[in-house]
Design an enzyme around this catalytic site. Structure first.
Site, PDB file in Angstrom:
ATOM      1  N   SER A   1       0.827  -1.204   0.000  1.00 23.83           N
ATOM      2  CA  SER A   1       0.000   0.000   0.000  1.00 23.83           C
ATOM      3  C   SER A   1       0.869   1.265   0.000  1.00 23.83           C
ATOM      4  CB  SER A   1      -0.934   0.001   1.202  1.00 23.83           C
ATOM      5  OG  SER A   1      -1.942   0.974   1.051  1.00 23.83           O
TER       6      SER A   1
ATOM      7  N   SER B   1     -23.118   5.032 -36.319  1.00 22.60           N
ATOM      8  CA  SER B   1     -21.816   4.373 -36.075  1.00 22.60           C
ATOM      9  C   SER B   1     -20.800   5.379 -35.542  1.00 22.60           C
ATOM     10  CB  SER B   1     -21.297   3.679 -37.335  1.00 22.60           C
ATOM     11  OG  SER B   1     -21.319   4.513 -38.459  1.00 22.60           O
TER      12      SER B   1
END
Length: 637
Positions: free
Chosen positions: A34, A544
């Site tokens: 961490s 599209s």
């Protein structure tokens, strides 16, 4: 503090120094955990205590330590590794920093990987080539989410050696009970993800406790110091040599007409002249004629060595092919089950085409909707429609052609891959192939004797796909309809696929999310391709909106058969027309994901035909399109 200057580096003894060190084994390891667990400080301490800091580095380090405000006159060892200015300002590691150092017993390459969740993708990069992972845990905080995430990823990536370094023991008074509680907590989690064994070490990177030697502050700890463990751990370097021979071809070496060799790094196994080999994916067999290396011809070569092979026969072999043992070849397939670690800010779009790079092979693939994502805290599987940054998920992948592979558990070289966005060329994911899908092995292409060209010739035309794209209201359907009428009047065989019409049937199950828009175009592209195979001139009128999908459809057809026709209408003009009242509803928030308002439209960059409807009438545009298409046709023989 004295800097280190090895006696062997005296000029007269350079040769002896190189001879001494060239045969040492190499250990690649990563530090992870961490944020602010002390990874960079620990590596800096290892470099310092192993006497791998030279006078200029030491002087710079002392100056930097004072400048950034290290307490007292002590050295901030993290500054040896945190090279980026942003890292020094924030006190965190962002990029992956690689450092080399050596002791009398072994050489090391260490990757200091980021702790912040935002940079998990960097951790994956560092872990991909590591033999060992040091998981740091802040003794004050215990096992955290990133501890679990990095442990899971290290195990997933096949790292067999895990060191759990409980750091900053000096800040809890070297409390044995607190240390043992952390180790017990980690052991319970490790078993749940399949880590059967790990080495726990209590230490302080800042003070040096148990880093390079035993500490008087932990008399209750009888295990090895960290450096001692790193020097002694067996990384099983010869394992790959016992596996079947595999050489992914990186380069075809043809310096002259008398020599044709195939160069690459041997991924596994051993090869000798005369060995029978199989070229994949073609399956052609031959034998090895010569093994050529930098120092001349070799009688044998094994895993981890870069060589050039010459073959006894003239066979078709190129970059991306794999030369393998003839009696134990790897598999070839085009559909797979895979675990994917998503590494991009933009989420996965199922159905979108990405480049998959595996070894020396690069193919176009689509990723299906994930089966589930994995919660690294609970290990629960959660249903998912997509993958977001740092998600770990399981999904099926389909390639446009067969690739040579092995399960990642058997071969990192032929089982580990990355995904690359075709538009941006950014690496968006890393993954591990597990197995080929059974349906991929049971479904084969059926040879058909009446070809695409024969169908088109029968109709006296050439098959074409005219792909109309543009904003809603731009005039796509109007112009496409006019073009088809003109083609029909000329006796041509055509068919118009309109976006709204298709959504009433074939794609009625799709919504207007980005992922469903991608799937909508993929299906239409496949249907259009089949229609052109029948010799038809196919017209499609779809918004599209994404370039990637339009290029995906282009790639489905032979070169020259796809015509992108951009109906270029400014959004203000399209909104003024608003023939279906859609813009008004979108502005009112009644339609979500509406192109041009709440969803992007990526205009074509190099369309075959561009129509500006503010300057050209639909009739004139249709006439120009037909003239252009007719001008590209070759005489039908």
């Amino acid at each position: 503090m004295n800097s280190y200057r090895p006696d062997a580096l005296i000029a007269s003894d350079i040769s002896a120094y190189l001879t001494l060190h060239q045969n040492k084994s190499l250990l690649r390891f990563i530090t992870c955990g961490s944020v602010d667990d002390g990874k960079s400080t620990l590596i800096g301490r290892l470099l310092y205590d192993s006497k791998m800091i030279f006078e200029d580095q030491l002087a710079s380090l002392e100056a930097d330590s004072k400048r950034v405000g290290t307490q007292g006159q002590e050295i901030d060892f993290a500054l040896l590794v945190d090279g980026l200015a942003a890292e020094r300002e924030q006190g965190i590691t962002i990029d992956v920093a690689y450092r080399f150092f050596s002791t009398e017993k072994r050489k090391f390459i260490v990757a200091d990987t980021p702790g912040h969740e935002q940079y998990t993708r960097n951790m994956v990069t560092g872990a991909s080539t590591a033999d060992l992972a040091i998981i740091l845990i802040d003794a004050r905080k215990g096992v955290l989410t990133q501890t679990r995430r990095h442990s899971y990823l290290a195990h997933l990536l096949g790292i067999r050696h895990i060191v759990v370094a409980v750091n900053k023991m000096d800040l809890i008074g070297y409390d044995q009970a607190a240390y043992q509680a952390i180790v017990d907590d980690y052991r319970e989690f490790a078993k749940s993800i399949g880590i059967q064994d790990f080495t726990p070490i209590p230490l302080s990177g800042f003070k040096g406790d148990n880093v390079t030697g035993p500490s008087a502050n932990t008399p209750w700890y009888a295990g090895p110091a960290l450096l001692e463990h790193l020097e002694q751990v067996d990384v099983e370097v010869d394992t790959d040599r016992t596996r079947p021979f595999r050489l992914p071809v990186q380069w075809v070496n043809r310096p002259n007409l008398d020599f044709r060799g195939f160069a690459g790094l041997i991924a596994s196994g051993v090869v000798k002249p005369g060995d029978a080999v199989r070229i994949l994916p073609s399956g052609r067999t031959t034998s090895v004629a010569r093994i050529v290396a930098m120092d001349g011809d070799r009688d044998e070569a094994g895993a981890g060595e870069s060589v050039t092979l010459t073959l006894a026969d003239e066979v078709d072999c190129s970059r991306g092919d794999v030369i393998a043992a003839a009696d134990a070849p790897p598999q070839v397939a085009d559909q797979f089950k895979a675990t994917i670690v998503w590494m991009d800010q933009a989420e996965l779009l199922p159905g979108r085409a990405y480049w998959l790079k595996l070894g020396t092979q690069t193919v176009s693939v689509t990723v299906r909707e994930p089966e589930y994502t994995i919660d690294v805290n609970t290990l629960a599987n959660a249903p998912a429609k997509t993958l977001k940054l740092n998600d770990i998920g399981v999904a099926e992948i389909a390639a446009d052609r067969g690739i040579v592979f092995a399960p990642y558990a058997d071969s990192h070289d032929l089982g580990g891959f990355i995904l690359i966005d075709k538009a941006t060329n950014a690496t968006v994911a890393a993954g591990m192939l597990h197995h080929a899908l059974r349906r991929a092995q049971n479904v084969h292409w059926q040879a058909i004797e009446i070809t695409r060209e024969a169908h088109a010739a029968q109709k006296g035309q050439q098959a074409r796909l005219l792909w109309f794209t543009g904003l809603s209201g731009s005039g796509k359907s109007t112009i496409a309809n006019l073009v088809e009428k003109k083609l029909h009047a000329m006796g041509k065989h055509s068919f118009l696929l309109d976006g709204d019409n298709v959504r009433h049937g074939l794609n009625r199950d799709l919504s207007f999310t980005d992922a469903d828009r991608v799937e909508n175009i993929r299906r239409v592209g496949e249907v259009a391709r089949l229609m052109t195979d029948a010799g038809l001139i196919v017209l499609t009128a779809f918004i599209s909106p994404f370039r990637a999908e339009r290029e995906m459809v282009r790639a489905m057809l032979p070169p020259g058969d796809f015509f992108e026709i951009f109906i270029d209408t400014p959004i203000a003009e399209a909104e003024r027309r608003d023939p279906k009242g859609l813009y008004r509803k979108a502005r009112a928030g009644e339609i979500a994901n509406f192109t041009g308002i709440s969803s992007p439209y990526e205009a074509p960059e190099r369309p075959e035909i561009r129509i500006d409807t503010t300057k050209e009438t639909p009739e004139a545009a249709a006439e120009r399109i037909v003239e252009t298409i007719m001008g590209t046709w070759s005489p039908v023989i």
